[in-house]
Design a protein around this motif. Structure first.
Motif, PDB file in Angstrom:
ATOM      1  N   ARG A   1      34.306  92.773 -19.051  1.00  0.00           N
ATOM      2  CA  ARG A   1      34.723  92.981 -17.659  1.00  0.00           C
ATOM      3  C   ARG A   1      34.405  91.712 -16.864  1.00  0.00           C
ATOM      4  O   ARG A   1      33.295  91.173 -16.946  1.00  0.00           O
ATOM      5  N   PRO A   2      35.350  91.221 -16.041  1.00  0.00           N
ATOM      6  CA  PRO A   2      35.127  89.963 -15.311  1.00  0.00           C
ATOM      7  C   PRO A   2      33.916  89.983 -14.396  1.00  0.00           C
ATOM      8  O   PRO A   2      33.213  88.974 -14.269  1.00  0.00           O
ATOM      9  N   GLU A   3      33.632  91.136 -13.779  1.00  0.00           N
ATOM     10  CA  GLU A   3      32.517  91.180 -12.839  1.00  0.00           C
ATOM     11  C   GLU A   3      31.175  91.014 -13.552  1.00  0.00           C
ATOM     12  O   GLU A   3      30.233  90.430 -13.015  1.00  0.00           O
ATOM     13  N   LEU A   4      31.088  91.513 -14.786  1.00  0.00           N
ATOM     14  CA  LEU A   4      29.858  91.329 -15.552  1.00  0.00           C
ATOM     15  C   LEU A   4      29.673  89.868 -15.944  1.00  0.00           C
ATOM     16  O   LEU A   4      28.577  89.310 -15.837  1.00  0.00           O
ATOM     17  N   LEU A   5      30.747  89.244 -16.405  1.00  0.00           N
ATOM     18  CA  LEU A   5      30.659  87.839 -16.786  1.00  0.00           C
ATOM     19  C   LEU A   5      30.353  86.950 -15.583  1.00  0.00           C
ATOM     20  O   LEU A   5      29.557  86.009 -15.676  1.00  0.00           O
ATOM     21  N   ALA A   6      30.966  87.267 -14.437  1.00  0.00           N
ATOM     22  CA  ALA A   6      30.735  86.463 -13.228  1.00  0.00           C
ATOM     23  C   ALA A   6      29.275  86.526 -12.806  1.00  0.00           C
ATOM     24  O   ALA A   6      28.676  85.505 -12.426  1.00  0.00           O
ATOM     25  N   ALA A   7      28.676  87.706 -12.883  1.00  0.00           N
ATOM     26  CA  ALA A   7      27.267  87.844 -12.515  1.00  0.00           C
ATOM     27  C   ALA A   7      26.381  87.033 -13.448  1.00  0.00           C
ATOM     28  O   ALA A   7      25.448  86.345 -13.019  1.00  0.00           O
ATOM     29  N   PHE A   8      26.675  87.094 -14.756  1.00  0.00           N
ATOM     30  CA  PHE A   8      25.890  86.325 -15.720  1.00  0.00           C
ATOM     31  C   PHE A   8      25.995  84.828 -15.449  1.00  0.00           C
ATOM     32  O   PHE A   8      24.996  84.099 -15.476  1.00  0.00           O
ATOM     33  N   CYS A   9      27.211  84.345 -15.165  1.00  0.00           N
ATOM     34  CA  CYS A   9      27.429  82.914 -14.981  1.00  0.00           C
ATOM     35  C   CYS A   9      26.851  82.386 -13.663  1.00  0.00           C
ATOM     36  O   CYS A   9      26.710  81.165 -13.497  1.00  0.00           O
ATOM     37  N   GLU A  10      26.506  83.275 -12.754  1.00  0.00           N
ATOM     38  CA  GLU A  10      25.820  82.842 -11.543  1.00  0.00           C
ATOM     39  C   GLU A  10      24.447  82.253 -11.876  1.00  0.00           C
ATOM     40  O   GLU A  10      23.941  81.375 -11.165  1.00  0.00           O
ATOM     41  N   ASP A  11      23.855  82.740 -12.963  1.00  0.00           N
ATOM     42  CA  ASP A  11      22.505  82.315 -13.324  1.00  0.00           C
ATOM     43  C   ASP A  11      22.494  81.144 -14.303  1.00  0.00           C
ATOM     44  O   ASP A  11      21.831  80.141 -14.081  1.00  0.00           O
ATOM     45  N   VAL A  12      23.231  81.274 -15.413  1.00  0.00           N
ATOM     46  CA  VAL A  12      23.122  80.253 -16.453  1.00  0.00           C
ATOM     47  C   VAL A  12      24.461  79.748 -16.975  1.00  0.00           C
ATOM     48  O   VAL A  12      24.547  78.649 -17.485  1.00  0.00           O
ATOM     49  N   GLY A  13      25.499  80.535 -16.878  1.00  0.00           N
ATOM     50  CA  GLY A  13      26.765  80.106 -17.452  1.00  0.00           C
ATOM     51  C   GLY A  13      26.723  80.114 -18.966  1.00  0.00           C
ATOM     52  O   GLY A  13      25.731  80.497 -19.585  1.00  0.00           O
ATOM     53  N   TYR A  14      27.821  79.668 -19.600  1.00  0.00           N
ATOM     54  CA  TYR A  14      27.862  79.661 -21.057  1.00  0.00           C
ATOM     55  C   TYR A  14      28.862  78.611 -21.525  1.00  0.00           C
ATOM     56  O   TYR A  14      29.969  78.496 -21.000  1.00  0.00           O
ATOM     57  N   PHE A  15      28.458  77.838 -22.531  1.00  0.00           N
ATOM     58  CA  PHE A  15      29.355  76.877 -23.175  1.00  0.00           C
ATOM     59  C   PHE A  15      28.981  76.776 -24.640  1.00  0.00           C
ATOM     60  O   PHE A  15      27.803  76.801 -24.992  1.00  0.00           O
ATOM     61  N   ASN A  16      29.997  76.669 -25.497  1.00  0.00           N
ATOM     62  CA  ASN A  16      29.774  76.586 -26.931  1.00  0.00           C
ATOM     63  C   ASN A  16      30.603  75.427 -27.475  1.00  0.00           C
ATOM     64  O   ASN A  16      31.822  75.428 -27.373  1.00  0.00           O
ATOM     65  N   THR A  17      29.953  74.439 -28.035  1.00  0.00           N
ATOM     66  CA  THR A  17      30.637  73.217 -28.444  1.00  0.00           C
ATOM     67  C   THR A  17      31.799  73.465 -29.407  1.00  0.00           C
ATOM     68  O   THR A  17      32.881  72.904 -29.262  1.00  0.00           O
TER      69      THR A  17
END
Length: 454
Positions: A310-326
């Protein structure tokens, strides 16, 4: 042929960690190992972390379709490995992978047509509310991200799992994988419940499982953690394969949602059409996941995984740390994943899973009619669990017979794994391109193996 007589009740079985099932034991075969230079090198290089199948490990050199070839030229029918889900070394998948690697392979911080085409195609298999997809390289990473997202979105920490679950091997995910533990116990913020089978819940599996979730939520509340998520592999693979009755998950998911938690459907093993009647295992239960994790068959051997969320769950998570995978979401990964989706569609592999799965189940039932040690057959499509009990009583489960049968089947050129609390379940997961003639080969091998282990 008459049914076998029922032997006496057996002693209580021993709980077996998942990596101990059908595992090579170097201590037992030390003398034989002295003549196997490759095995000695493996042991020396990897040490205590080395995990190999079979009492006498196999050196594999090639594979195609449902078959693998060992260094001595023996061909084995693969009924275990659901990673090459559309078939070992499928030429269309290999070609897509190689062609893209020859042109461009880079991280996901650049726009690329194939990546977005793949994500659009993948999203089309999910309910509309799962609008965002984040790719990773392994199911462990996917479940790790799913848990962190759930905990951030709910503001709670507590997690509910089944008592023999396996969800991966990062620190966060090992905490919720009871079957990985060789010693110790679950951390305070994790509570396990019995798998949804008749032995635990009788005839009311849906109601019994939901009641167990209610109690687990109360325990987490008393401990001060609250409920962040219920996470289940939607076919309960490591627990021993529990798929029916269809829809039994609805009550449990509703309980979690009412308590403010989210539902994470772990589709790493049942996803991508394996159950035959649905592309995802959770669809068989008419439930609404907040997060879906996926992996293994996604790239047919290429390391791909991810979550739909769900976009709202991902948006809340990315407010704190975000995510990137090489390495995730690279052009090569996208091209490979897209080829897998094409093969599933073009070769009608969902229908084949249904047809061959039904034929396989009929063959297994015939064996059960002959041999009373087959105490239960469960599953859907080409994901089945077959319980073996020396006296035929489901409550007297014991992994010794399963271990003996697995190694006997190896002698008859079939590879198969184990599952369940005691290793009492034969875990059946052939590639989705399985043919009925290969089902016949498997049934014949299983029948011979059971007779040899009498």
């Amino acid at each position: 042929m008459s049914k076998m007589p029922t032997p006496p009740t057996l002693p209580t079985a021993t709980v077996r960690p998942i990596l101990d099932m059908n595992a090579y034991d170097g201590q037992v075969s030390a003398k034989a190992d002295q003549g196997n230079d490759l095995l000695m090198r493996r042991t020396r290089n990897v040490g205590a972390a080395s995990v190999l199948f079979y009492r006498d490990p196999i050196e594999m050199v090639s594979a195609s379709g449902c078959w693998m070839t060992a260094s001595d030229g023996t061909n084995y029918l693969d009924f275990y490995n659901n990673v090459p889900s559309v078939g070992h070394c499928h030429p269309q998948v290999v070609s897509a992978m190689a062609d893209q690697a020859a042109r461009l392979n880079i991280n996901s911080r650049y726009l690329h047509q194939t990546t977005e085409t793949y994500l659009d195609r993948l999203k089309a298999t999910f309910p509309d509310h799962l609008e965002n997809v984040v790719l990773t390289c392994s199911g462990s990473e996917a479940n790790d991200l799913a848990l962190r997202t759930a905990q951030r979105g709910t503001g709670a920490r507590g997690i509910i799992v089944t008592e023999c679950a396996y969800h991966g091997n990062t620190a966060t995910v090992t905490d919720i994988s009871p079957s990985a533990f060789k010693r110790g116990k679950l951390p305070d913020h994790v509570v396990s419940v019995p798998a949804p089978g008749k032995l635990a819940y009788g005839d009311d599996i849906a109601g019994g499982f939901a009641d167990a979730i209610v109690k687990a939520i109360a325990v987490l509340s008393d401990r001060g953690h609250g409920i962040a998520a219920l996470i289940v592999d939607s076919i309960f693979s490591s627990d021993g394969v529990f798929s029916n009755p269809r829809g039994f998950l609805r009550l449990a998911v509703a309980v979690v949602h009412r308590a403010g938690g989210v539902f994470i459907a772990d589709e790493v093993q049942p996803g991508f059409g394996r159950t035959g009647d649905a592309f995802w295992g959770f669809l068989r239960h008419d439930v609404t996941p907040d997060i879906v994790s996926m992996g293994k068959p996604m790239g047919n051997g290429f390391p791909m995984a991810g979550i739909a969320v769900r976009p709202e769950l991902l948006a809340a998570f990315c407010e704190d740390v975000g995510y990137f995978n090489t390495f995730a979401a690279s052009p090569v990964a996208a091209a490979t994943g897209l080829a897998v989706l094409d093969v599933i569609r073009d070769e009608n592999l969902l229908a084949n899973a249904m047809i061959c799965g039904k034929y396989l189940r009929e063959g297994l039932q015939h064996l059960a009619d002959i041999d009373g040690r087959i105490s239960d057959i469960r599953g859907a499509g080409l994901f089945l669990g077959v319980d073996l009990s020396p006296n035929g009583a489901p409550e007297d489960a014991n992994g010794q017979l399963v271990g003996d049968v697995i190694n006997a089947m190896r002698r008859h050129r079939v590879l198969i794994g184990a599952a369940g609390k005691y290793g009492e379940t034969l875990k059946i997961r052939p590639p989705l391109c399985l043919r009925q003639s290969e089902v016949d080969f498997f049934i014949e091998a299983l029948g011979k193996s059971l007779r040899e282990c009498g």
